[in-house]
Write an enzyme that holds these catalytic residues in place. Structure first.
Site, mmCIF file in Angstrom:
data_model
loop_
_atom_site.group_PDB
_atom_site.id
_atom_site.type_symbol
_atom_site.label_atom_id
_atom_site.label_comp_id
_atom_site.label_asym_id
_atom_site.label_seq_id
_atom_site.Cartn_x
_atom_site.Cartn_y
_atom_site.Cartn_z
ATOM 1 N N ARG A 69 0.291 3.578 -3.150
ATOM 2 C CA ARG A 69 -0.371 4.866 -2.899
ATOM 3 C C ARG A 69 0.393 6.001 -3.593
ATOM 4 O O ARG A 69 -0.176 6.815 -4.306
ATOM 5 C CB ARG A 69 -0.443 5.144 -1.401
ATOM 6 C CG ARG A 69 -1.036 6.524 -1.087
ATOM 7 C CD ARG A 69 -1.001 6.831 0.379
ATOM 8 N NE ARG A 69 -1.702 5.810 1.164
ATOM 9 C CZ ARG A 69 -1.108 4.917 1.913
ATOM 10 N NH1 ARG A 69 0.203 4.915 1.996
ATOM 11 N NH2 ARG A 69 -1.800 4.042 2.591
ATOM 12 N N SER A 89 0.841 -1.203 0.000
ATOM 13 C CA SER A 89 0.000 0.000 0.000
ATOM 14 C C SER A 89 0.873 1.249 0.000
ATOM 15 O O SER A 89 0.563 2.244 -0.650
ATOM 16 C CB SER A 89 -0.923 -0.002 1.208
ATOM 17 O OG SER A 89 -0.163 0.125 2.391
ATOM 18 N N ASN A 117 -1.052 8.035 -6.962
ATOM 19 C CA ASN A 117 -1.281 9.483 -6.931
ATOM 20 C C ASN A 117 -0.489 10.200 -8.009
ATOM 21 O O ASN A 117 -1.009 11.056 -8.720
ATOM 22 C CB ASN A 117 -0.893 10.046 -5.566
ATOM 23 C CG ASN A 117 -2.030 9.968 -4.586
ATOM 24 O OD1 ASN A 117 -2.972 10.744 -4.670
ATOM 25 N ND2 ASN A 117 -1.978 9.007 -3.691
#
Lengths: 156, 347
Positions: free
Chosen positions: B224, B220, B228
């Site tokens: 992440r 994660s 983004n």
């Protein structure tokens, strides 16, 4: 988008940069910052202390000034007293001196008068003798005598 | 823009922008190219652009911070030193808040991750065509300049953090402690008073859950950041397409004047005009309102409504993206700290 060996190259790069940061960047920076913090804290404490000392010194100075003022007043009083005393003394002395001089002058005067009188007395006798001799030389004339006597009197 | 000999299409433009420069070592030495190299070498291919930019930006971080650290003293700091110290102070505070043990590694790790990732994210704000076009012009076919839009880079860093999580767990809890945390959580058979016969099943169930939870951390963490930045980059590319597609009031007319290729002096004089307006405004010779009107008018004159819209959208997204790149760098750093803190604490 495929997973490949870039993964490990990136991990290796990360390890190298973290090692570099750990060894050459973090410790000196933190040390400098901590030292500065300490310095600033010391400086602030010192300024606090100085402020307190200043207040104390101001109090002391005020006290001292008050004391000095009192002392000055005392000294002034003493000086005034002393001046009065001196003036009084001088006045007394002057009076005494005048007295002394006056009496000396009086003595002189009376002595001179006495002397004059003595001299007068002496000359009266000689004048009387001289007058008598002149009267005896001439006839005794009331008028003439009168004149003569007047002259005699005027000579005194 | 696709490579020079291919016709310019929307799909070609996007896929060129999303293609890394893939390299691999084979019998011919170092080979670089696009998707075909990736296919040829499989896992052992690597993304040359990601590696180069990551190393370059990491070196920029290392160089500037090292220079300041070398000259740092407790006297009056220079402005640049104050800036660096502000960042260091910020990271130091974050570490103190997030990590409740003592470790000489955590703070430098957090600083490196934060600044390095911020620099890599920052490449996103450089206009999307500049560096790839420059690369194409100098003979390099592909160039993806934002390392954090490469999932390999973000996962590579999160693997590093994951390795530290394991090391910290073993160091602070011992092998037994770590293993018991894996198998005795969340259902503790001893506390539940189960017969010993059931223990292996419960422990296997726990192990499954805990391993998933453990592996979710690095995955994660990496995804992440990647997601983004990838999304941000893609939106920049899409906004660029709005303009390069040449739709609009004026731009269609532009190609009817110049043919397919708009000559360089047209762009150059447009650039000069915009520069002159901004300079006049800066010197105070032009008020704010006429400046904005003139800028909008120039954009319209240069490329029509599409160009003006593209410029405005670029500006808006870039302004928002500044927040994103900083926030994502901070999140990566903070989560790394928290994960390592969890790894070094007993529950």
């Amino acid at each position: 988008m495929n997973i490949n060996a870039t993964l490990f190259l990136q991990t290796i790069a990360m390890m190298i940069f973290v090692w570099f940061c750990m060894k050459f960047i973090w410790p000196p920076l933190l040390k400098a910052m901590d030292e500065r913090r300490e310095k600033i804290a010391d400086g602030l404490a010192a300024s606090d202390r100085a402020e307190k000392a200043l207040a104390e010194a101001e109090g002391r100075a005020e006290e001292e000034i008050k004391e000095a003022r009192n002392k000055a007043g005392d000294i002034l009083d003493q000086a005034n007293q002393r001046r009065n005393q001196i003036v009084d003394e001088a006045k007394d002395e002057a009076t005494a001196e005048r007295q002394r001089q006056v009496s000396a002058a009086e003595a002189d005067i009376s002595q001179a008068a006495n002397q004059a009188r003595e001299e007068l007395r002496a000359s009266v006798a000689t004048l009387a003798v001289a007058g008598a001799s002149k009267i005896l030389e001439k006839e005794i004339d009331e008028n003439a005598h009168r004149e003569l006597l007047d002259k005699l009197i005027a000579q005194i | 823009m696709a490579s020079a000999n291919e016709p310019l299409t929307t799909t070609g433009y996007i896929s060129h922008h999303l293609q890394n420069l893939v390299c691999g070592f084979g019998e011919n030495g170092l080979e670089c190219g696009g998707a075909e190299i990736a296919e040829k070498y499989g896992f052992w291919a690597f993304h040359m652009d990601t590696v180069i930019w990551a190393l370059l930006l990491g070196s920029v971080f290392g160089f500037f911070f090292w220079r300041v650290a070398k000259a740092a003293n407790s006297g009056v700091p220079t402005r640049f030193q104050a800036l660096i110290e502000m960042i260091v102070e910020f990271v130091d505070e974050s570490v103190r808040d997030g990590f409740h043990g003592t470790s000489r590694l955590i703070a430098p790790l957090a600083l490196t991750l934060f600044v390095w990732i911020f620099f890599m994210n920052f490449m996103d704000l450089i206009p999307v065509d500049w560096l790839p076009e420059l690369a194409v012009a100098s003979g390099i076919k592909y160039q993806k300049v934002v390392p954090t839009t490469d999932v390999n880079a973000t996962l590579g860093m999160s693997i590093g953090v994951f390795a530290l999580i394991i090391i910290y767990s073993l160091r602070f809890k011992g092998v037994g402690g770590f293993l018991s945390e894996l198998v005795m959580n969340p259902l503790n058979p001893k506390q539940l008073g189960m017969p010993v016969i059931f223990w292996p099943f419960v422990m296997a169930f726990n192990f499954l859950l805990e391993v998933v939870a453990l592996l979710a951390k690095p995955v994660s963490l990496g995804l992440r950041l990647f997601g983004n930045l990838y999304a941000g980059e893609l939106i920049f590319i899409l906004i660029a397409i709005v303009f390069t597609a040449g739709s609009g009031l004026f731009a269609a007319g532009l190609s009817s004047v110049f043919g397919d290729a708009v000559p360089w002096w047209f762009w150059f004089s447009g650039l000069l005009a915009v520069g002159a307006v901004l300079l006049a405004n800066y010197r105070g010779k032009l008020a704010m309102k006429p400046t904005l009107v003139m800028l909008a008018g120039l954009m319209l004159a240069i490329g029509g409504a599409a160009f003006l819209g593209g410029q405005l959208m670029h500006f808006g997204w870039a302004a928002f993206h500044i927040l994103v790149i900083l926030l994502q760098a901070f999140i990566f750093m903070m989560l790394s700290i928290v994960y390592l803190s969890m790894a070094s604490e007993h529950h």
